[in-house]
Design a protein around this motif. Structure first.
Motif, mmCIF file in Angstrom:
data_model
loop_
_atom_site.group_PDB
_atom_site.id
_atom_site.type_symbol
_atom_site.label_atom_id
_atom_site.label_comp_id
_atom_site.label_asym_id
_atom_site.label_seq_id
_atom_site.Cartn_x
_atom_site.Cartn_y
_atom_site.Cartn_z
ATOM 1 N N SER A 195 3.758 -2.220 -8.437
ATOM 2 C CA SER A 195 2.773 -1.665 -7.513
ATOM 3 C C SER A 195 2.947 -2.225 -6.105
ATOM 4 O O SER A 195 2.384 -1.694 -5.159
ATOM 5 N N ASP B 276 -2.284 -0.708 -5.718
ATOM 6 C CA ASP B 276 -1.844 0.375 -6.586
ATOM 7 C C ASP B 276 -0.900 1.291 -5.818
ATOM 8 O O ASP B 276 -1.276 1.856 -4.786
ATOM 9 N N HIS B 277 0.331 1.427 -6.338
ATOM 10 C CA HIS B 277 1.340 2.271 -5.692
ATOM 11 C C HIS B 277 1.465 2.014 -4.200
ATOM 12 O O HIS B 277 1.530 2.961 -3.409
ATOM 13 N N LYS C 270 -6.152 -0.521 -3.287
ATOM 14 C CA LYS C 270 -7.095 0.380 -3.932
ATOM 15 C C LYS C 270 -8.511 -0.180 -3.914
ATOM 16 O O LYS C 270 -9.471 0.567 -3.752
#
Lengths: 287, 244
Positions: free
Chosen positions: B67, B223-224, B228
């Motif tokens: 991530s 996240d990615h 987030k």
């Protein structure tokens, strides 16, 4: 939620940017403070490299000695003598080859200094110049026993010590500056373009034949056009080797141009190399 | 976030790219040789992460594999140049990573010296701390063997011991607590807590929610490549657990 101006926040708190390249004087000062890292790394690398061989440290001199024996066989026995009329061949060959090894190893190891230590570069922050510096220091450490063996060979073949031998360290200092500059330039170029690694052995081989290790450039090019000799003498490696031969052996040619090229090349490559390497400091280890 | 304490780390719209060599399908968008290397693909590891960290906070960083957590740590430590954005910090953050590889051909003892010098200690400082480092790692009997002969756990313990031998103001710990056996883990957690008291700020990347909950006052969920969630450990961790 309002957009926060993070850069302004950092400015207000007086926080400097992380990983920003230091100005050159501060960079060089940190390099000096951390010099022990470079020397220790060089020493440990030699030890680690040789620890698994039965003959250990002996290989530092044995390897170039055997290589010069091979070239001696090819160029001293098989090739005609006319390419090196009047030279005391074995001292001539060994002097040239040992000094050339110092250059070629600095060049090769320097080129791999960053790309071959990626994990170190990615995990710890230190002035990256320490790595090519360490590569050159390693070659200096290896040069010392080689010079001792060279002295024994010279005396064994009737080239007796003279006051002129004292000039050798000065030439080697100039050559070290040159080698360090070349190592820095090669180190950065390989980071930008991996393909450079493929070309370096070819370039080294070419330089070796253009430098005249086992024949005299002056005699080989005697009946060729004038400009070819001029080009050959502009090659700094040729000039360093010629100066050292002049100091160690009898009846060697000496020109003022050799001294000028040696000094100018040392200064230019040393400073240009440092500047060239330093400007890309933030890039190393990124890809 | 209290305005009273000083910010120590500011991360401003951070973008990080990796260039990697790809083959097969990924390499199909071929370009000319001179224009760009063929088969090179740019991986966008972080896509605009921003946050401010204050003195005395200890920040947990969580997220799935890949991530961008480790990338975030490395760029805070200044080991990656951002493609866009910047990281500002009060002092040079020090990264303790289990991936911090030293040189496999050299003995553990030599690596202690090299690692210490690379961290900015002088040779005599390393000498005086050598025993502490070796004792902490608990591998004294193997210290004269080359590091490539070590098990991965032993090597990670030695690297960790070298890295924490120095006091740091801003400390980044990347999965270090997951290495070694139970005893070593307990010892390292204690050492991290000690360090946090001396250091202003600690970042901890871990997959162990227990150690995140135990040691952190704030949690970032990556996240990615984007941030987030950012907030109270309990809230973020439970949201993260639900997302799986």
């Amino acid at each position: 939620m309002t957009e926060i101006d993070y850069a302004a926040l950092a400015r207000e708190a007086g926080l400097p940017r992380v990983g920003a390249r230091q100005p050159l004087p501060a960079y060089l000062r940190e390099l000096w403070d951390r010099r022990h890292f470079a020397t220790k790394l060089a020493r440990y690398r030699i030890e680690a490299n040789l620890a698994q061989n039965r003959l250990g440290l002996l290989w530092v001199v044995l390897n170039p000695l055997l290589q010069s024996a091979v070239y001696g066989l090819v160029f001293g026995v098989i090739m005609p003598r006319s390419t090196r009329e009047g030279e005391n061949f074995i001292p001539y060959l060994v002097t040239g080859f040992f000094i050339f090894t110092y250059f070629s190893q600095s060049f090769n190891q320097g080129a791999r200094a960053i790309t071959g230590n990626t994990s170190l570069v990615r995990s710890l922050s230190f002035p990256r110049m320490l790595l090519p510096l360490s590569a050159v220091i390693r070659q200096i450490f290896e040069l010392v026993p080689m010079m001792a063996v060279l002295a024994v060979i010279l005396i064994g073949f009737g080239e007796l010590p003279s006051w002129e031998w004292l000039a050798v360290p000065f030439v080697l200092v100039l050559m070290t500056m040159f080698n360090f500059g070349v190592a820095l330039i090669a180190a950065r170029l390989t980071v930008h373009l991996r393909d450079v690694t493929q070309i370096i052995p070819i370039l080294t081989r070419l330089l070796m034949y253009l430098t005249g290790i086992f024949y005299s450039m002056e005699q080989v090019l005697a009946d060729k056009p004038e400009w070819m000799m001029t080009v050959a003498q502009l090659n700094p490696v040729h000039d360093y080797i010629s100066l050292i031969r002049y100091a160690l052996l009898t009846d060697q040619p000496f020109t003022q141009q050799m001294v000028i090229v040696s000094v100018v090349a040392a200064i230019v490559f040393f400073f240009a190399g440092i500047y060239f390497f330093w400007t890309a400091e933030e890039r190393y280890g990124r890809d | 976030m209290t305005e009273a304490s000083k910010p120590t780390v500011v991360v401003d719209n951070l973008h990080i790219d990796y260039k990697t060599f790809a083959s097969g399908k990924a390499a199909n968008d071929r370009r000319a040789l001179m224009q760009r290397q063929r088969g090179v693909r740019v991986v966008h590891a972080l896509k605009g992460v921003s946050f401010v960290v204050h003195e005395g906070e200890s920040i947990g960083v969580i997220g799935h594999n890949g991530s961008g957590k480790s990338t975030l740590m490395r760029s805070i430590a200044g080991l990656h140049t951002p493609a866009r954005g910047a990281v500002y910090a009060a002092s040079r953050p020090a990264l303790l990573g289990v991936n911090a590889a030293l040189i496999g051909d050299l003995t553990g003892d030599r690596n202690v010296m090299l690692g210490g010098l690379a961290l900015g200690m002088t040779p005599s400082e390393v000498e005086s701390r050598r025993d502490d480092i070796v004792d902490f790692s608990g591998i004294r009997e193997f210290i004269d063997l080359p590091m490539k002969a070590y098990s991965s756990g032993m090597a990670a313990r030695l690297r960790f011991s070298i890295a924490i031998s120095r006091d740091h103001q801003i400390l980044l710990v990347d999965e270090a607590l997951a290495v070694g056996d139970k005893d070593f883990r307990a010892k390292s957690e204690q050492r991290i807590r000690d360090l946090r008291e001396q250091a202003g700020t600690v970042f901890l990347v871990s997959h162990s929610m227990r150690s995140i909950m135990d040691t952190c006052t704030r949690v970032l969920w990556i996240d990615h490549g984007t941030l987030k969630m950012d907030g109270d450990p309990k809230e973020v961790v439970s949201a993260y657990k639900k997302s799986r």
